[in-house]
Scaffold this active site. Structure first.
Site, PDB file in Angstrom:
ATOM      1  N   ARG A  11       0.876  -1.142  -0.059  1.00  0.00           N
ATOM      2  CA  ARG A  11       0.393  -0.087  -0.258  1.00  0.00           C
ATOM      3  C   ARG A  11       0.798   1.419  -0.086  1.00  0.00           C
ATOM      4  O   ARG A  11       1.950   1.417   0.923  1.00  0.00           O
ATOM      5  CB  ARG A  11      -0.746   0.219   1.483  1.00  0.00           C
ATOM      6  CG  ARG A  11      -1.869   0.956   1.268  1.00  0.00           C
ATOM      7  CD  ARG A  11      -3.152   0.736   2.517  1.00  0.00           C
ATOM      8  NE  ARG A  11      -3.840  -0.567   2.721  1.00  0.00           N
ATOM      9  CZ  ARG A  11      -4.160  -1.399   3.558  1.00  0.00           C
ATOM     10  NH1 ARG A  11      -4.104  -0.220   4.983  1.00  0.00           N
ATOM     11  NH2 ARG A  11      -5.006  -1.888   3.605  1.00  0.00           N
TER      12      ARG A  11
ATOM     13  N   LYS B  52      -6.535   6.558  12.519  1.00  0.00           N
ATOM     14  CA  LYS B  52      -7.211   7.102  11.295  1.00  0.00           C
ATOM     15  C   LYS B  52      -7.294   8.234  11.175  1.00  0.00           C
ATOM     16  O   LYS B  52      -7.665   9.071  11.756  1.00  0.00           O
ATOM     17  CB  LYS B  52      -8.081   5.897  10.426  1.00  0.00           C
ATOM     18  CG  LYS B  52      -7.060   5.046  10.207  1.00  0.00           C
ATOM     19  CD  LYS B  52      -8.289   4.011   9.575  1.00  0.00           C
ATOM     20  CE  LYS B  52      -7.948   3.034   8.853  1.00  0.00           C
ATOM     21  NZ  LYS B  52      -8.393   1.657   8.318  1.00  0.00           N
TER      22      LYS B  52
ATOM     23  N   CYS C 298     -15.349  -3.107  -0.727  1.00  0.00           N
ATOM     24  CA  CYS C 298     -13.143  -3.563  -0.356  1.00  0.00           C
ATOM     25  C   CYS C 298     -13.066  -4.290  -1.294  1.00  0.00           C
ATOM     26  O   CYS C 298     -13.774  -5.539  -2.129  1.00  0.00           O
ATOM     27  CB  CYS C 298     -13.503  -4.386   0.828  1.00  0.00           C
ATOM     28  SG  CYS C 298     -14.152  -6.078   1.060  1.00  0.00           S
TER      29      CYS C 298
END
Ligand code: SRM
Ligand code: SF4
Length: 578
Positions: free
Chosen positions: A86, A221, A440
């Protein structure tokens, strides 16, 4: 094997053993562990269990192709292992040069698709261990890395994706980027392991000023939002900054804390939670407040139980008043009163739009963010061709789409021609249901998937499109999100229709979130197939079409009419001002 320390990590009376990852982190010498040697070991396709946890801090997950599992097992062979990487990409911004390099690397060392995530970045899948350094070094040539894209740290910071649209958006993006940099781990481990930077002399410990040697108890986050768009789903974030614009200028931010969506089926102690709005700060206070929130979680988050370790549980356990006071004490900043704000939508703008600076941007829908070449849908080729001529940049959106940003008037027809050549000029004419839908990754790469998600989304949408068409709701922008398990990676608990994988072919159905992302949905049916869900929802959708109030959204109507009043779902923070 690490021996678990006994520690008082929460204020509960009896000490509990620390979670296994805590031992791994503290023994890793600031995220080094044995990774360098294990990555160099060509005799195996994998890394050890401890290194598997450690690679996450470097933006990597060890996975295997789940489609092949059964056949390989029958043949007495090992799983088909590979890695997912990622990229760290604050606010989803990539230059055309970066796009071309990533596209090329995907073709050479990955699946070969590029995948846009729900947090505005790229994922590579199917990377073999022996190719990881090649990939990371390739990314480094265009100044991209995967540091802290995963792991118990501040993850990819989200921001509204079209900064040129106004000077305020540009400022918000700059704050998001600055906070991302500020909250990066300071260890050189990544550079030593992947980029062959010389080892720190003697391997002496470094200083990790904000995180300390054991980093955070869990992932963390952050997102920035600019009303009226709530495209980043601000209430699902551990830390959020809602821009407040007064007289056309950025006055500051309303700060949100304690959002999070992950849960486990059948474990009532885990649940999605919307963030609390704690108060107003000025733009220069972003990093100080961020640091205070992060270090409060560092010191008070639960390090004994990873299912209870997110900030949302710390806040539930200690109380929001305590948390707010602690953040004020640590930062030396007193929050101002929450300033009014109003969210109307979560949807990305599609097609051409003119920016405040006279340039243009084009919002291109990409189903599930999958950038691939398939017959009749050559998305990868088209975007590569655009990257070759584009002089602005690309912005990945929180809804897995891409914005071709900063296009000059002269270039507009050039980009139009490339899209038309590949038949992608019609991509934005899809139903609004499809344009809004998220899924997802799930199978075959995600090790946690209980059911299909991305691969089934086109069929699920086709079925719902028929129902909506028949009900005369073709142009309604209903949000539908699917995940392969309850972890919530496509934020399904904030969808008007949410499908959450339970077992192969079976989903829990959630209804009733608000379209603007300010109310969670509720469990409507615990386990059904997609076809059973269609049968159940068809009369509901038809009733909605006939009975809704003027302007009422599907989620609001379900919440008002369909869902039982006593069926409270999950605890929710202070209701936002909407
Ligand atoms: Fe996620 C784990 C994919 C956004 C909650 N997520 C995973 C893993 C890494 C599976 C694993 O741990 O082995 C998935 C990799 C699948 C694959 O093959 O690529 C995965 N998550 C994704 C992405 C790629 C979904 C997508 O299709 O776009 C998103 C990557 C975001 C990024 O760029 O950083 C992604 N994940 C989210 C979100 C949404 C968000 O952040 O806005 C959530 C819900 C919000 C939240 O965190 O509360 C989310 N992912 C989780 C969780 C549950 C966390 C929890 O608190 O319980 C896990 C599992 C875990 O951490 O134990 C998880
Ligand atoms: Fe995997 Fe579950 Fe996340 Fe989907 S929601 S990517 S199945 S962890």
């Amino acid at each position: 094997m690490y021996i678990h320390a006994l520690a008082m990590t929460t204020d509960s009376a009896a000490p509990k053993p620390l979670a296994a990852n805590e031992g791994m982190k503290s023994a890793s010498n600031f995220l080094r562990g044995n990774l360098k040697a294990e990555i160099a070991d060509a005799t195996t396709a994998t890394v050890s269990a401890d290194s598997e946890q450690l690679t996450k801090f470097h933006g990597l997950y060890q996975q295997d192709d789940r489609d092949q599992r059964v056949a390989l097992k029958r043949a007495g062979k090992d799983k088909a292992y590979s890695f997912m990487l990622r990229v760290r990409l604050p606010g989803g911004k990539a230059t055309p040069r970066q796009w071309i390099v990533l596209d090329d690397l995907a073709g050479r060392v990955a699946s070969p698709s590029l995948r846009i995530t729900t947090r505005q970045t790229f994922q590579f899948h199917g990377v073999l261990k022996g190719d990881l350094k090649k990939l990371i070094k390739g990314m480094h040539t265009v100044l991209l890395d995967s540091i802290a894209a995963c792991g118990d740290v501040n993850r990819n910071v989200m921001a509204p994706p079209n900064p040129e649209r106004s000077p305020v958006l540009e400022q918000v993006y700059a704050h998001a980027k600055a906070w991302s940099e500020y909250a990066l781990p300071k260890t050189r481990a990544y550079h030593e392991i992947w980029l062959d930077e010389e080892l720190v002399a003697g391997g002496e410990p470094e200083h990790e000023p904000m995180y300390g040697g054991t980093y955070l108890p869990r992932k963390f986050k952050t997102a920035f939002a600019l009303p009226p768009s709530n495209d980043v789903d601000i209430f699902s974030q551990d830390l959020g900054f809602i821009a407040v614009v007064e007289n056309g200028r950025l006055a500051g931010y309303n700060v949100t804390v304690g959002g999070g969506l992950g849960m486990s089926h059948g474990n009532a102690e885990t649940h999605p939670r919307l963030a609390d709005v704690v108060g107003f700060i000025t733009p220069d206070q972003v990093n100080a407040i961020g640091e205070a929130v992060l270090t409060t979680q560092r010191d008070h988050g639960d390090r004994t139980n990873r299912k209870h370790a997110r900030l949302k549980y710390t806040i539930e356990d200690k109380g929001i008043a305590w948390f707010k006071a602690e953040v004020e004490k640590r930062s030396g900043i007193t929050f101002g009163g929450v300033r009014p704000f109003h969210f109307t939508t979560i949807q990305d703008p599609h097609g051409w739009h003119r920016n405040a600076d006279g340039t243009w941007f084009y919002g291109l829908h990409i189903l599930s963010g999958r950038i691939n070449d398939v017959p009749g849908w050559p998305m990868k080729t088209a975007l590569r061709e655009i990257a070759r001529v584009h002089t602005g940049d690309f912005r990945l959106t929180p809804s897995q789409n891409v914005t071709i940003s900063g296009v000059t008037a002269a270039q507009k027809p050039v980009i139009d021609a490339i899209l038309a050549k590949h038949g992608l000029d019609k991509e934005n004419n899809r139903s609004r249901l499809r344009l809004n839908a998220l899924s997802c990754v799930a199978l075959p790469t995600c090790g946690l998937a209980l059911a299909e998600s991305e691969r089934w989304l086109p069929d699920i949408l086709a079925k719902f499109e028929t129902v909506l068409d028949e009900a005369g709701l073709k142009d309604d922008a209903i949000s539908l999100r699917v995940t392969g398990c309850p972890n919530g990676c496509a934020r399904p608990y904030l969808a008007e229709i949410g499908f959450v994988g339970k077992a192969p072919g079976k989903y829990a159905l959630y209804l009733g979130a608000s379209y603007n992302g300010t109310r969670l949905n509720r469990l409507y049916a615990p386990s059904l197939t997609i076809d059973e869900a269609i049968v159940k929802l068809t009369p509901i959708i038809k009733r909605f079409a006939l009975e809704r109030n003027e302007g009422e959204g599907f989620g609001d109507w379900c919440d008002r009419v369909i869902l039982p009043k006593d069926a409270t779902f999950h605890s929710i923070g202070t209701q936002p001002v909407v």
